[in-house]
Design an enzyme around this catalytic site. Sequence first.
Site, PDB file in Angstrom:
ATOM      1  N   SER A  49     -62.188  21.369   4.662  1.00  0.00           N
ATOM      2  CA  SER A  49     -61.551  20.048   4.712  1.00  0.00           C
ATOM      3  C   SER A  49     -61.434  19.470   6.117  1.00  0.00           C
ATOM      4  O   SER A  49     -61.160  18.286   6.273  1.00  0.00           O
ATOM      5  CB  SER A  49     -60.171  20.090   4.059  1.00  0.00           C
ATOM      6  OG  SER A  49     -59.265  20.819   4.856  1.00  0.00           O
ATOM      7  N   LYS A  86     -54.240  19.929   8.754  1.00  0.00           N
ATOM      8  CA  LYS A  86     -54.586  18.542   8.410  1.00  0.00           C
ATOM      9  C   LYS A  86     -54.350  17.634   9.610  1.00  0.00           C
ATOM     10  O   LYS A  86     -53.736  18.010  10.590  1.00  0.00           O
ATOM     11  CB  LYS A  86     -53.717  18.037   7.245  1.00  0.00           C
ATOM     12  CG  LYS A  86     -53.866  18.805   5.956  1.00  0.00           C
ATOM     13  CD  LYS A  86     -55.220  18.571   5.336  1.00  0.00           C
ATOM     14  CE  LYS A  86     -55.373  19.382   4.067  1.00  0.00           C
ATOM     15  NZ  LYS A  86     -56.746  19.399   3.582  1.00  0.00           N
TER      16      LYS A  86
END
Length: 139
Positions: A49, A86
């Site tokens: 990701s 993230k």
Amino acid sequence: MRLIPFYASAGITGFESPAEEYRQLGLSLDQLLIWHPNSTFMGFARGDSMQGVGIFFGDLLIVDRYETSRDEDVIVANYNGEFVCKIIDKTNGILLSANEHYTPQFINEHDTFNIEGVVTSSIRFHRDSPILARLRCML
């Protein structure tokens, strides 16, 4: 640590030996990569990701708890009981991936969320070291 001053670009066909001119530096990798030793931890990245910012599966993340996160920093957080890496959008309360195949995660009032630290560096290993192999066996 010795610094060999050279830049190599992909596809070069040859260059002078960079070892001919090296400089002795009073510098260690710890000094270069770890800004606040008492507030820093390391962990391994999993998944894909964060590939858009150059973090790949197996990369070593250097995370600084002393640093205050800013908008669009890469962070490690505890999000609903799971550690995630993230990009933080603090203005809108969103966790963003750096891969278009993942949807943004909105941080809601019922979520458990805590920023563990700011990712200040990541290291990619092109050959596994014996120390890393032992560490992975323990995890």
